[in-house]
Motif scaffolding. Structure first.
Motif, PDB file in Angstrom:
ATOM      1  N   VAL A 198     -14.247  10.720  -3.724  1.00  0.00           N
ATOM      2  CA  VAL A 198     -14.333   9.679  -2.699  1.00  0.00           C
ATOM      3  C   VAL A 198     -15.511   9.923  -1.764  1.00  0.00           C
ATOM      4  N   SER A 199     -15.906  11.189  -1.599  1.00  0.00           N
ATOM      5  CA  SER A 199     -17.003  11.481  -0.668  1.00  0.00           C
ATOM      6  C   SER A 199     -18.317  10.861  -1.147  1.00  0.00           C
ATOM      7  N   ASP A 207     -13.564  11.749   4.615  1.00  0.00           N
ATOM      8  CA  ASP A 207     -13.868  11.642   3.183  1.00  0.00           C
ATOM      9  C   ASP A 207     -15.368  11.760   2.938  1.00  0.00           C
ATOM     10  N   ALA A 234     -18.319   7.299   0.011  1.00  0.00           N
ATOM     11  CA  ALA A 234     -18.445   7.195   1.461  1.00  0.00           C
ATOM     12  C   ALA A 234     -19.857   7.516   1.932  1.00  0.00           C
ATOM     13  N   THR A 235     -20.571   8.368   1.201  1.00  0.00           N
ATOM     14  CA  THR A 235     -21.927   8.698   1.650  1.00  0.00           C
ATOM     15  C   THR A 235     -22.983   7.852   0.970  1.00  0.00           C
ATOM     16  N   GLY A 236     -22.547   6.871   0.174  1.00  0.00           N
ATOM     17  CA  GLY A 236     -23.514   5.929  -0.383  1.00  0.00           C
ATOM     18  C   GLY A 236     -24.029   6.288  -1.760  1.00  0.00           C
ATOM     19  N   ASN A 270       0.844  -1.193   0.000  1.00  0.00           N
ATOM     20  CA  ASN A 270       0.000   0.000   0.000  1.00  0.00           C
ATOM     21  C   ASN A 270       0.885   1.250   0.000  1.00  0.00           C
ATOM     22  N   PHE A 312      -7.439  -2.213   5.211  1.00  0.00           N
ATOM     23  CA  PHE A 312      -8.828  -1.956   5.571  1.00  0.00           C
ATOM     24  C   PHE A 312      -9.557  -1.115   4.530  1.00  0.00           C
ATOM     25  N   VAL A 313      -8.908  -0.058   4.094  1.00  0.00           N
ATOM     26  CA  VAL A 313      -9.593   0.918   3.258  1.00  0.00           C
ATOM     27  C   VAL A 313      -9.471   0.540   1.786  1.00  0.00           C
ATOM     28  N   GLN A 314     -10.617   0.422   1.120  1.00  0.00           N
ATOM     29  CA  GLN A 314     -10.616   0.181  -0.316  1.00  0.00           C
ATOM     30  C   GLN A 314     -10.910   1.503  -1.006  1.00  0.00           C
ATOM     31  N   GLN A 315      -9.995   1.966  -1.812  1.00  0.00           N
ATOM     32  CA  GLN A 315     -10.231   3.228  -2.506  1.00  0.00           C
ATOM     33  C   GLN A 315     -10.864   2.926  -3.850  1.00  0.00           C
ATOM     34  N   TRP A 316     -12.173   2.689  -3.806  1.00  0.00           N
ATOM     35  CA  TRP A 316     -12.866   2.162  -4.985  1.00  0.00           C
ATOM     36  C   TRP A 316     -12.694   3.049  -6.204  1.00  0.00           C
ATOM     37  N   LEU A 344      -3.459  -0.865  -4.460  1.00  0.00           N
ATOM     38  CA  LEU A 344      -4.352   0.212  -4.036  1.00  0.00           C
ATOM     39  C   LEU A 344      -5.300  -0.241  -2.934  1.00  0.00           C
ATOM     40  N   ASN A 345      -5.438  -1.545  -2.753  1.00  0.00           N
ATOM     41  CA  ASN A 345      -6.239  -2.073  -1.651  1.00  0.00           C
ATOM     42  C   ASN A 345      -5.440  -2.006  -0.379  1.00  0.00           C
ATOM     43  N   GLY A 346      -5.878  -1.203   0.551  1.00  0.00           N
ATOM     44  CA  GLY A 346      -5.212  -1.195   1.840  1.00  0.00           C
ATOM     45  C   GLY A 346      -5.648  -2.400   2.637  1.00  0.00           C
TER      46      GLY A 346
END
Lengths: 412, 283
Positions: free
Chosen positions: B43-44, A273, B47-49, A35, B243-247, B239-241
């Protein structure tokens, strides 16, 4: 060309053929995170070590984290590097018991940092009364909540179970679901279970349960589930939790439909975010349940170990001591937004969650590594499936617990 | 000719076709469209669906340049090229030679040898995983691009041979015989007579193999762990952390990774279609 191949092959740690080619002043490190941020922090630390030790020829390898979990046993047995990353707690148990990790208790007692600045995490790094690795990072878990909603309803951070339940009642009256969670990938439910168990029964029961010494039908574990049932009843969770992953579960939290989230600190960036500001979110430690139980916390750590088959042990110990210094611990964790296990290390004081996390962990009575790291993989999978089932329908409790006892009997 | 040209259908059928085609196309491309929309979202939104709705702002350039800034995407792309191109040249080149030999020369082991090439295609890659890793460790080629190329070439040559042998077999043998009567050397026949005739087949095969190798995930994961040699298909995973996936970034990187084979197809389209239907009407 062939020399380069040799080095690369060593990094892969899949064979044992050319280990003899190394000179005495080498140091081979295997890291497991590609990462971007994590990789940069690791490389910066290695560069600093190279600068401080120009006579050591450092071969720094890095690979995918999930692949590392599959290849590490092979690497430790056949073509061990000098330093390798792994997880402490029960997760290191199999390798310690098989004699694949080196006992570094001497380093822990002689090194000025390890001997005095790592007291909170020392039990986690110990097995059979000896120390086996040096942690470079960890992070806190706890309850993240919407401060603006709390303020509007004139609530305050709960310090015990009754206060938490009271807050939940007020939130529900105001039409806000108290907790959000996404249990699609199960481990989030394990976080809630761990905290209920740590607060109801304490650190030792957590360890005994994950080590297979206590049954799931034990009255103490039943007490934990009774608290969970109370929580499900009075502090309901968002109803669609089984279809969301933890990131999707942020959505109701961000919209103000849910007010609290039992989570790890890696989630803070995601709240921001989603458009939330520092003024809208805050953190409190999971409240006390059984009065007098010492406060243990979830703090999954990442650590470096020396394989028993390492060739350059002196260099490896030098590297571990270097990693334990407050400067490296501070820089590394500032770069990745986590906490340094060295209590003297500098932290990013602009980040209130990091400041609260440092205070939470450095004073904890014990640091658990999370249910799915502490329990063996097969047990953890069955356990977490059971937790989810219980959350969806608490009346299945007996069935779930008896099922887990059966799995436990097979796994250990 | 198959399929029957649409112009020869009744006007009603043509109308229905014209109506149904865009719908089918849209449904077919929907997943790709969804990935593209995610790749230009801030990204927001995720995160907000807001995953399927209209993006709150369009971040095409920002997201795609972030992929290159955050990962070694450029190096991964170059690595993939360094793997796919030599593999393509090696396996198609070898297959031309073996295909020619198996199709033109009549020797006792021609058919069993050919079956051996074909049979290799039926062995699942997965069961070869451990032996291949073992061999590459012994040969000290694990974790290297040339090592991966060698294994890819070895695996793909069987399929290419099947393809080429049948194409060359379909050529009129009299051509070769008359050339021999004229006293043309065997290699000259291969080079100046057979190769030009099977050009469409070579082009089709090149596109096919290039795409196979470009999209390979399995062998790249198994044989390469070293960051500096990773191809793009595996590199996207960085790019996959934990925990965090930065789709939004993962989507952008996936589309970047998928583009070159598509481009390759469009550039070579003419040859490709010609190659596929060439010989189809024989009989």
């Amino acid at each position: 060309m062939s020399l380069r191949f040799t080095k690369l092959a060593l990094g892969a740690a899949l064979g044992s053929l050319f280990s003899g080619a190394l000179l005495a002043s080498d140091l081979v490190i295997t890291f497991d995170d590609l990462n971007p941020d994590k990789k940069a922090a690791y490389e910066a630390a290695v560069d600093a070590f190279k600068k401080a030790n120009p006579d050591i020829n450092v071969v720094a390898n890095n690979g995918d984290r999930e692949a590392h979990k599959d290849t590490i046993r092979n690497a430790l047995q056949n073509d061990a590097p000098d330093v390798i990353t792994w997880y402490p707690g029960n997760r290191m148990g199999p390798f310690v018991d098989a004699g694949l990790f080196m006992d570094i208790s001497d380093l822990w007692s002689s090194d000025p940092n390890l001997s005095s600045k790592f007291n909170a995490i020392k039990p986690t790094m110990s097995r059979d009364g000896k120390q086996w690795g040096v942690p470079y990072s960890y992070y806190q878990w706890g309850v993240y909540y919407r401060k603006d909603i709390y303020d509007k309803l004139e609530l305050s951070e709960p310090s015990n179970w009754a206060e938490l339940l009271g807050n939940c009642d007020t939130l529900k009256e105001a039409g806000v679901t108290p907790f959000t969670i996404g249990t699609q990938y199960l481990w989030t439910a394990a976080g809630v279970f761990d905290y209920l168990n740590l607060r109801t029964n304490g650190y030792d029961v957590h360890n005994d349960l994950t080590a297979g010494k206590i049954k799931y039908t034990d009255p103490r574990i039943r007490d934990t589930f009774a608290k969970w049932e109370e929580m499900l009843d009075r502090c309901s969770f968002v109803s669609t939790h089984a279809t969301m992953d933890w990131q999707a579960a942020i959505s109701p939290f961000a919209k103000g439909d849910a007010a609290m989230y039992v989570m790890g600190n890696f989630s803070v960036g995601q709240y921001k975010d989603a458009g939330l500001t520092d003024d809208q979110i805050d953190f409190f430690q999971f409240p006390e349940i059984t009065p007098g139980v010492p406060r243990a916390e979830e703090a999954p750590a990442d650590a470096f170990f020396i394989p028993a088959n390492a060739k350059n042990v002196e260099n490896a110990k030098k590297f571990l001591a270097f990693i334990a210094t407050p400067e490296i611990q501070g820089d590394w964790n500032k770069a990745i937004g986590q906490l340094p296990p060295n209590s003297d290390a500098e932290i990013n004081t602009d980040d209130k969650f990091i400041v609260e996390g440092m205070a939470t962990l450095s004073t904890a009575a014990g640091l658990a590594q999370f249910y799915d790291r502490d329990a063996p993989a097969a047990m953890a999978k069955a356990g977490m499936e059971g937790f989810q089932k219980f959350m969806l329908d608490p009346s299945t409790l007996d069935e779930v617990l008896e099922g887990l006892d059966k799995v436990q009997a097979e796994v250990y | 000719m198959f399929p029957k040209p649409i112009k020869s259908y009744s006007s009603k059928a043509q109308l229905a076709y014209k109506f149904a085609l865009p719908i089918a196309l849209f449904l077919w491309l929907l997943p790709l469209l969804a990935i593209f929309m995610t790749s230009i979202r801030p990204v927001s939104d995720i995160a907000t669906g807001n995953v399927f709705g209209v993006p709150s702002s369009f971040q095409l350039i920002q997201n795609y340049s972030e992929v290159f800034a955050k990962t070694d995407a450029l190096r991964y792309l170059i690595n993939t090229l360094l793997i796919a191109l030599p593999t393509m040249v090696l396996s198609v080149g070898l297959a031309c030679l073996t295909g020619y030999a198996l199709a033109v020369y009549k020797f006792r082991w021609a058919l069993p040898l050919f079956f051996l090439f074909v049979a290799g295609n039926f062995v699942p890659f997965q069961i070869l995983m451990l032996p291949v890793v073992g061999i590459s460790v012994k040969l000290e080629i694990i974790n290297t691009v040339p090592g991966l190329v060698m294994f890819h070439a070895a695996f793909q040559t069987g399929f290419c041979t099947l393809f080429m042998r049948n194409f060359i077999k379909a050529l009129p043998f009299e051509l070769i015989e008359s050339a021999r009567l004229e006293g043309v050397g065997e290699f000259q026949i291969f080079w100046h007579l057979v190769l030009p005739l099977v050009k469409p087949a070579i082009a089709a095969l090149c596109v096919l193999i290039f795409t196979f190798i470009w999209n390979d995930f399995f062998w790249a994961t198994v044989l390469i762990q070293e960051d500096s040699s990773l191809p793009i298909t595996v590199g996207v995973r960085t790019l996959n952390g934990e925990f965090v996936q930065q789709w939004h970034l993962i989507s952008a990187a996936s589309l970047l990774a998928a583009t070159p084979p598509v481009l390759m197809f469009f550039i070579m389209q003419k040859h490709f279609i010609a190659g596929l239907t060439l010989g189809a009407t024989k009989g």
